[in-house]
Design a protein around this motif. Structure first.
Motif, PDB file in Angstrom:
ATOM      1  N   SER A 100      40.508  -8.287  79.533  1.00 17.22           N
ATOM      2  CA  SER A 100      41.166  -7.385  78.587  1.00 17.22           C
ATOM      3  C   SER A 100      42.667  -7.615  78.592  1.00 17.22           C
ATOM      4  CB  SER A 100      40.874  -5.927  78.952  1.00 17.22           C
ATOM      5  OG  SER A 100      41.689  -5.043  78.203  1.00 17.22           O
ATOM      6  N   LYS A 101      43.282  -7.497  77.424  1.00 14.37           N
ATOM      7  CA  LYS A 101      44.738  -7.645  77.351  1.00 14.37           C
ATOM      8  C   LYS A 101      45.451  -6.535  78.114  1.00 14.37           C
ATOM      9  CE  LYS A 101      45.594  -5.110  73.038  1.00 14.37           C
ATOM     10  NZ  LYS A 101      46.212  -5.181  71.694  1.00 14.37           N
ATOM     11  N   ASN A 102      44.742  -5.433  78.404  1.00 23.21           N
ATOM     12  CA  ASN A 102      45.348  -4.343  79.169  1.00 23.21           C
ATOM     13  C   ASN A 102      45.717  -4.767  80.585  1.00 23.21           C
ATOM     14  OD1 ASN A 102      45.007  -2.447  77.036  1.00 23.21           O
ATOM     15  ND2 ASN A 102      42.873  -2.205  77.607  1.00 23.21           N
ATOM     16  N   ALA A 103      45.080  -5.834  81.086  1.00 19.54           N
ATOM     17  CA  ALA A 103      45.357  -6.316  82.445  1.00 19.54           C
ATOM     18  C   ALA A 103      46.336  -7.479  82.458  1.00 19.54           C
ATOM     19  CB  ALA A 103      44.055  -6.740  83.119  1.00 19.54           C
ATOM     20  N   ALA A 104      46.816  -7.881  81.295  1.00 22.37           N
ATOM     21  CA  ALA A 104      47.580  -9.124  81.196  1.00 22.37           C
ATOM     22  C   ALA A 104      48.994  -9.029  81.752  1.00 22.37           C
ATOM     23  CB  ALA A 104      47.638  -9.578  79.741  1.00 22.37           C
ATOM     24  N   ASN A 105      49.565  -7.841  81.795  1.00 19.38           N
ATOM     25  CA  ASN A 105      50.991  -7.723  82.115  1.00 19.38           C
ATOM     26  C   ASN A 105      51.282  -7.090  83.469  1.00 19.38           C
ATOM     27  OD1 ASN A 105      51.708  -8.700  79.494  1.00 19.38           O
ATOM     28  ND2 ASN A 105      51.215  -6.683  78.673  1.00 19.38           N
ATOM     29  N   PHE A 106      50.253  -6.862  84.272  1.00 21.89           N
ATOM     30  CA  PHE A 106      50.454  -6.072  85.476  1.00 21.89           C
ATOM     31  C   PHE A 106      50.682  -6.893  86.744  1.00 21.89           C
ATOM     32  CE2 PHE A 106      47.789  -2.516  83.378  1.00 21.89           C
ATOM     33  CZ  PHE A 106      48.911  -2.108  82.667  1.00 21.89           C
ATOM     34  N   LEU A 107      50.373  -8.195  86.725  1.00 13.33           N
ATOM     35  CA  LEU A 107      50.476  -9.012  87.929  1.00 13.33           C
ATOM     36  C   LEU A 107      51.110 -10.362  87.601  1.00 13.33           C
ATOM     37  CD1 LEU A 107      46.923  -8.212  89.245  1.00 13.33           C
ATOM     38  CD2 LEU A 107      49.001  -7.651  90.484  1.00 13.33           C
ATOM     39  N   ASP A 108      51.686 -10.999  88.630  1.00 13.04           N
ATOM     40  CA  ASP A 108      52.279 -12.325  88.472  1.00 13.04           C
ATOM     41  C   ASP A 108      51.164 -13.371  88.447  1.00 13.04           C
ATOM     42  OD1 ASP A 108      53.775 -14.589  88.426  1.00 13.04           O
ATOM     43  OD2 ASP A 108      54.656 -14.333  90.416  1.00 13.04           O
ATOM     44  N   LEU A 109      51.010 -14.033  87.309  1.00  9.71           N
ATOM     45  CA  LEU A 109      49.920 -14.993  87.133  1.00  9.71           C
ATOM     46  C   LEU A 109      50.387 -16.442  87.187  1.00  9.71           C
ATOM     47  CD1 LEU A 109      48.145 -13.191  84.152  1.00  9.71           C
ATOM     48  CD2 LEU A 109      47.527 -13.067  86.573  1.00  9.71           C
ATOM     49  N   ASN A 110      51.650 -16.668  87.452  1.00  3.59           N
ATOM     50  CA  ASN A 110      52.190 -18.026  87.449  1.00  3.59           C
ATOM     51  C   ASN A 110      51.504 -18.901  88.490  1.00  3.59           C
ATOM     52  OD1 ASN A 110      54.460 -18.175  85.472  1.00  3.59           O
ATOM     53  ND2 ASN A 110      55.173 -16.400  86.639  1.00  3.59           N
ATOM     54  N   GLY A 111      51.195 -20.139  88.090  1.00  2.00           N
ATOM     55  CA  GLY A 111      50.610 -21.106  88.996  1.00  2.00           C
ATOM     56  C   GLY A 111      49.114 -20.977  89.191  1.00  2.00           C
ATOM     57  N   ARG A 112      48.474 -20.057  88.471  1.00  2.00           N
ATOM     58  CA  ARG A 112      47.026 -19.854  88.606  1.00  2.00           C
ATOM     59  C   ARG A 112      46.280 -20.530  87.455  1.00  2.00           C
ATOM     60  NH1 ARG A 112      46.879 -17.413  93.751  1.00  2.00           N
ATOM     61  NH2 ARG A 112      48.684 -16.033  93.880  1.00  2.00           N
ATOM     62  N   ASP A 113      44.994 -20.751  87.670  1.00  2.00           N
ATOM     63  CA  ASP A 113      44.109 -21.190  86.594  1.00  2.00           C
ATOM     64  C   ASP A 113      43.563 -19.927  85.932  1.00  2.00           C
ATOM     65  OD1 ASP A 113      44.582 -23.742  87.528  1.00  2.00           O
ATOM     66  OD2 ASP A 113      42.704 -23.853  88.654  1.00  2.00           O
ATOM     67  N   ILE A 114      44.007 -19.666  84.716  1.00  2.00           N
ATOM     68  CA  ILE A 114      43.712 -18.391  84.060  1.00  2.00           C
ATOM     69  C   ILE A 114      42.599 -18.563  83.032  1.00  2.00           C
ATOM     70  CG2 ILE A 114      44.668 -16.450  82.780  1.00  2.00           C
ATOM     71  CD1 ILE A 114      45.934 -16.894  85.530  1.00  2.00           C
ATOM     72  N   PHE A 115      41.611 -17.673  83.105  1.00  2.00           N
ATOM     73  CA  PHE A 115      40.497 -17.643  82.161  1.00  2.00           C
ATOM     74  C   PHE A 115      40.413 -16.230  81.591  1.00  2.00           C
ATOM     75  CE2 PHE A 115      39.732 -20.641  85.550  1.00  2.00           C
ATOM     76  CZ  PHE A 115      39.452 -21.818  84.854  1.00  2.00           C
ATOM     77  N   CYS A 116      40.187 -16.127  80.291  1.00  2.00           N
ATOM     78  CA  CYS A 116      40.211 -14.794  79.689  1.00  2.00           C
ATOM     79  C   CYS A 116      39.183 -14.667  78.573  1.00  2.00           C
ATOM     80  CB  CYS A 116      41.607 -14.454  79.179  1.00  2.00           C
ATOM     81  SG  CYS A 116      42.097 -15.347  77.680  1.00  2.00           S
ATOM     82  N   VAL A 117      38.996 -13.428  78.134  1.00  2.00           N
ATOM     83  CA  VAL A 117      38.085 -13.113  77.034  1.00  2.00           C
ATOM     84  C   VAL A 117      38.907 -12.725  75.809  1.00  2.00           C
ATOM     85  CG1 VAL A 117      36.288 -11.555  76.209  1.00  2.00           C
ATOM     86  CG2 VAL A 117      36.258 -12.348  78.586  1.00  2.00           C
ATOM     87  N   GLY A 118      38.747 -13.468  74.725  1.00  3.67           N
ATOM     88  CA  GLY A 118      39.360 -13.097  73.457  1.00  3.67           C
ATOM     89  C   GLY A 118      40.755 -13.653  73.232  1.00  3.67           C
TER      90      GLY A 118
END
Length: 211
Positions: free
Chosen positions: A54-72
């Motif tokens: 969910s986009k609601n979880a997109a801004n709450f944590l530092d995601l830099n350097g990770r392999d990111i997978f998402c829905v939508g």
């Protein structure tokens, strides 16, 4: 004069989408049936692979350097607005979980406190370790909507639950994805799914037929 068919959106739409519905000959009711609240305490991400449904979880944590997978696509845009690249986008959380669990020995799932169990179930079945970080809570804000509704637009399982707390419905339900549709089918016999997991696609699906 015959009354216009009424559409209810279970979230407030942009002015452009509101105008599009009105211009297509529908009356529109808009109510936010959920509210999103950020969790105060945040865990550290332990794994390279990170799933976000969910986009609601997109801004709450530092995601830099990770392999990111998402829905939508909307979730993808929200993540990439923070200068983080998304590795792959999926149509639903089960598809995402199956892919990630087949590629990684461990993964992290950033989600809300209220969620479907599909991701956890996939990881349990495939015996892959999963870290769950609850980044936000979804509060139900039910509201009774008087009068007949031709169509209702649903954008999340929580929005479905909130709507049916105070309403019954026998018109056409339009859902943003299969997970949301599954929740709708707990209350009514059938529901349509948008062609893609965007708000715009839900509106377009609703406008395909007038009745």
């Amino acid at each position: 004069m015959k009354n216009k068919p009424r559409i209810l959106s279970t979230k407030i739409l942009s002015q452009a989408l509101s105008d599009k519905i009105h211009d297509s000959g529908f009356d529109l009711v808009q109510i936010d049936f959920i509210d999103i609240v950020k969790m105060k305490a945040q865990k550290k991400i332990d794994n390279q692979a990170v799933m976000i449904s969910s986009k609601n979880a997109a801004n709450f944590l530092d995601l830099n350097g990770r392999d990111i997978f998402c829905v939508g696509q909307k979730t993808k845009f929200a993540i990439e607005a923070n200068d983080v690249q998304v590795s792959k986008v999926f149509s639903d959380s089960q598809e995402m979980a199956l892919y990630v669990a087949s590629k990684y020995k461990t993964a992290t799932f950033i989600c809300g406190m209220r969620r479907m169990n599909r991701v956890q179930e996939v990881f349990q079945e495939m015996e892959v370790e999963l870290q769950i970080i609850e980044a936000y809570d979804t509060l139900l804000t039910p509201s009774a909507v008087p009068g007949y509704l031709s169509k209702v637009l649903f954008f999340s399982p929580s929005g479905v639950e909130s709507f049916f707390l105070d309403n019954s419905f026998d018109g056409t339900a339009i859902c943003i994805g299969n997970t949301t549709r599954s929740e709708v089918l707990k209350y009514i016999k059938d529901a349509d799914v948008s062609n893609s997991t965007t708000i715009e696609s839900v509106v377009e699906k609703a406008l395909e037929t007038r009745i």
